[in-house]
Enzyme design. Structure first.
Site, PDB file in Angstrom:
ATOM      1  N   TRP A  44     -15.747  -5.773  77.760  1.00  0.00           N
ATOM      2  CA  TRP A  44     -17.159  -6.187  77.820  1.00  0.00           C
ATOM      3  C   TRP A  44     -17.370  -7.258  78.884  1.00  0.00           C
ATOM      4  O   TRP A  44     -16.552  -8.163  79.042  1.00  0.00           O
ATOM      5  CB  TRP A  44     -17.543  -6.739  76.449  1.00  0.00           C
ATOM      6  N   ASN A  46     -20.701  -9.948  80.146  1.00  0.00           N
ATOM      7  CA  ASN A  46     -22.116 -10.316  80.220  1.00  0.00           C
ATOM      8  C   ASN A  46     -22.321 -11.352  81.310  1.00  0.00           C
ATOM      9  O   ASN A  46     -21.906 -11.070  82.457  1.00  0.00           O
ATOM     10  CB  ASN A  46     -22.777 -10.598  78.864  1.00  0.00           C
ATOM     11  N   ASP A  47     -22.920 -12.463  81.049  1.00  0.00           N
ATOM     12  CA  ASP A  47     -23.458 -13.332  82.108  1.00  0.00           C
ATOM     13  C   ASP A  47     -22.489 -13.660  83.253  1.00  0.00           C
ATOM     14  O   ASP A  47     -21.325 -13.976  82.991  1.00  0.00           O
ATOM     15  CB  ASP A  47     -23.852 -14.687  81.517  1.00  0.00           C
ATOM     16  N   ARG A 169     -26.840 -24.683  74.781  1.00  0.00           N
ATOM     17  CA  ARG A 169     -25.772 -24.061  75.593  1.00  0.00           C
ATOM     18  C   ARG A 169     -26.169 -23.740  77.029  1.00  0.00           C
ATOM     19  O   ARG A 169     -27.313 -23.789  77.405  1.00  0.00           O
ATOM     20  CB  ARG A 169     -25.305 -22.775  74.912  1.00  0.00           C
TER      21      ARG A 169
HETATM   22  C1  FRU Z   1     -26.782 -15.079  77.385  1.00  0.00           C
HETATM   23  C2  FRU Z   1     -25.808 -15.686  76.400  1.00  0.00           C
HETATM   24  C3  FRU Z   1     -25.639 -17.163  76.649  1.00  0.00           C
HETATM   25  C4  FRU Z   1     -24.295 -17.450  76.052  1.00  0.00           C
HETATM   26  C5  FRU Z   1     -23.533 -16.195  76.378  1.00  0.00           C
HETATM   27  C6  FRU Z   1     -22.546 -15.776  75.349  1.00  0.00           C
HETATM   28  O1  FRU Z   1     -26.569 -13.738  77.629  1.00  0.00           O
HETATM   29  O2  FRU Z   1     -26.223 -15.430  75.074  1.00  0.00           O
HETATM   30  O3  FRU Z   1     -26.672 -17.954  76.131  1.00  0.00           O
HETATM   31  O4  FRU Z   1     -23.687 -18.595  76.577  1.00  0.00           O
HETATM   32  O5  FRU Z   1     -24.491 -15.162  76.559  1.00  0.00           O
HETATM   33  O6  FRU Z   1     -21.780 -14.704  75.788  1.00  0.00           O
END
Ligand code: FRU
Length: 502
Positions: A44, A46-47, A169
């Site tokens: 996976w 994400n950011d 965060r």
């Molecule tokens: C945004 C988020 C952030 C967090 C991260 C966790 O997509 O939810 O706020 O730090 O992804 O994976």
């Protein structure tokens, strides 16, 4: 912990993460795996995190679960590049090892300190109830330092949160006027989405400056991944409001990313000058982060993915999600951001074909590509001489008729990305407002599982997943109930972005 156990030694935890990822890579199905976008080697993503230029290379870290194609127990994955388009895979950079980051090394940023080392700030994440977000999170901002950008030493917590805040965060750090600044997102005690600002002289000791921004929308209860940077003589706050979900095209996704523009002086208030506006209108565009390139350009990567809607690659293909192509951000005089692929993207072009001017007749189809997986289309149309209701590109068109439609829709006054005829995955339509005028200029980047549309040199963009069926994938230009006056058409095939051919 269901998928891994966390152990306190960082190199041992990273070794386990690499082993889990190597096992997953053996199951990877590449049918929709990106050719020229950054994605996790398996598992996976994400950011985008920690974007920077360090020791002669662009560094891109990212939220990563190496052990499965689902969001769980976040690490920081890592790739690097000399030219911003050809990427080398690097070892996983950060893993949970501390009590403070027990349930995940969440998003953050990186800056180069005066000592020449890389300072990575991230959120140490814990579920309050130990298993999920139902009772909120316990989140703190942490620091890890690196000599080479590859291996990090954790320095622990640098910003503790007020005990009762449920979300706290995503630190983004930069320097202005000799002082280091950190913004991150918070859900206030009144459940309002806010951006908090801290300051530091040495990157180690941080003090609260102020609540810099509160989203005027009372439905926005948390602002994820805030970024703040100067453009022209203004300041942009880019953020991802959780909560608002209007009808219409503006905020139909559960997750949206947009910005406000204002004025700010170090030590002062942020004066908001514009309303919130989406940066991208597609189904999959979230958590964008920017950095300043050595030549002063402001460059952003976003995440194309989805937390709520199942993605077909999760079930069968052992990977999920990708980043957008790098995009340069500029600010127009009307205080709107433009985002366009960085100029370096042109280095990915292998073969190019140019044609036009020509006319697409009444209800006609022109085949642009018989079979292609990674390519770019640049199309210019004279709308004054066009009568077609839509200027339509059918992408990933397979023999069964399934495809993704990208179209200028004259009746809607929008450029839409319509997946009603998608072979796999989520359907639905999104669309950016057409900026107006007689000239339609579209630039469309198509990869194996995604489409990014740029309208009028990045005045708007629309980015979504698109998972075609099996067999040759064609691209076709279609007219509907009228004709299209094409001024120019350029089609470029794009090569792989990976250093080694995979
Ligand atoms: C945004 C988020 C952030 C967090 C991260 C966790 O997509 O939810 O706020 O730090 O992804 O994976």
């Amino acid at each position: 912990m269901t998928e891994q156990t966390v152990e306190p030694n960082l190199s041992e935890q990273l070794r386990r993460a690499e082993a889990a990822n190597a096992a997953l890579r053996r199951q990877l199905n590449p049918r929709w795996y990106p050719t020229f976008h950054i994605a996790a080697p398996a598992g996976w993503i994400n950011d985008p995190n920690g974007l920077c230029f360090f020791q002669g290379r662009y560094q891109v870290y990212f939220q990563h679960n190496p052990a499965s194609a689902r969001h769980h127990l976040m690490h920081w994955g890592h790739v690097s590049s000399e030219d911003l388009v050809t990427w080398r895979r690097e070892p996983i950079a950060l893993a949970p090892t501390l009590e403070a980051d027990r349930d995940g090394v969440f998003s953050g940023s990186a800056v180069v300190g005066d000592d020449g080392r890389l300072y990575a700030f991230y959120t140490g994440h814990r579920w309050r109830n130990g298993v999920n977000e139902d009772e909120g999170n316990l989140q703190v901002q942490c620091l890890a330092v690196s000599e080479d950008g590859v291996s990090f030493e954790k320095r622990g917590v640098v910003v503790e949160g007020p005990e009762d805040l449920l979300h706290f965060r995503d630190p983004k750090v930069w320097r202005t006027g000799g002082t280091w600044w950190m913004v991150f997102g918070a859900c206030s005690a009144e459940r309002r989405g806010e951006v908090w600002l801290y300051r530091s002289e040495n990157l180690l000791d941080w003090e609260f400056d102020r609540v810099l921004f509160r989203d005027p929308d009372p439905e926005a209860y948390m602002l994820e991944c805030p970024d703040m940077f100067p453009l022209e003589n203004k300041w942009v706050i880019l953020y991802c409001p959780m909560g608002p979900r209007e009808d219409g095209f503006r905020a139909r996704n559960t997750h949206n990313a947009g910005y406000v523009v204002g004025e700010w002086e170090p030590g002062g208030e942020f004066r908001q000058l514009t309303e919130y506006r989406p940066l991208d209108w597609g189904h999959q565009f979230y958590a964008p982060q920017t950095f300043e390139a050595p030549d002063g350009r402001r460059i952003a990567f976003g995440w194309m993915g989805s937390f709520e809607i199942p993605v077909p690659t999760q079930a069968e293909d052992a990977w999920c999600g990708q980043l957008t192509v790098p995009r340069e951000l500029t600010l127009d005089a009307d205080l709107r951001l433009r985002n366009r692929p960085v100029a370096e993207i042109e280095r990915l072009r292998t073969g190019s074909r140019e044609s036009g001017p020509f006319e697409v007749g009444l209800n006609d189809d022109v085949v642009l590509l018989e079979d292609a997986e990674a390519y770019e289309i640049e199309l210019e149309v004279d709308l004054a001489r066009t009568t077609s209701e839509r200027v339509a590109l059918k992408l990933g068109l397979t023999r069964d008729g399934s495809h993704t439609l990208v179209a200028y829709d004259d009746l809607l006054g929008r450029v839409v990305l319509d997946r009603h005829a998608a072979a796999h995955g989520d359907r639905g339509q999104r669309g950016a407002p057409f900026p107006g005028g007689d000239r339609l200029r579209l630039r469309v980047l198509v990869d194996r599982g995604s489409v990014e549309v740029f309208v009028d040199d990045g005045a708007e963009s629309v980015s979504s997943f698109a998972f075609p069926a099996e067999g040759p994938r064609a691209a076709v230009l279609s007219s509907e109930s009228g004709s299209i006056a094409v001024e120019s058409l350029r089609v470029h095939r794009l090569r792989s972005a990976w250093e080694e051919t995979e």
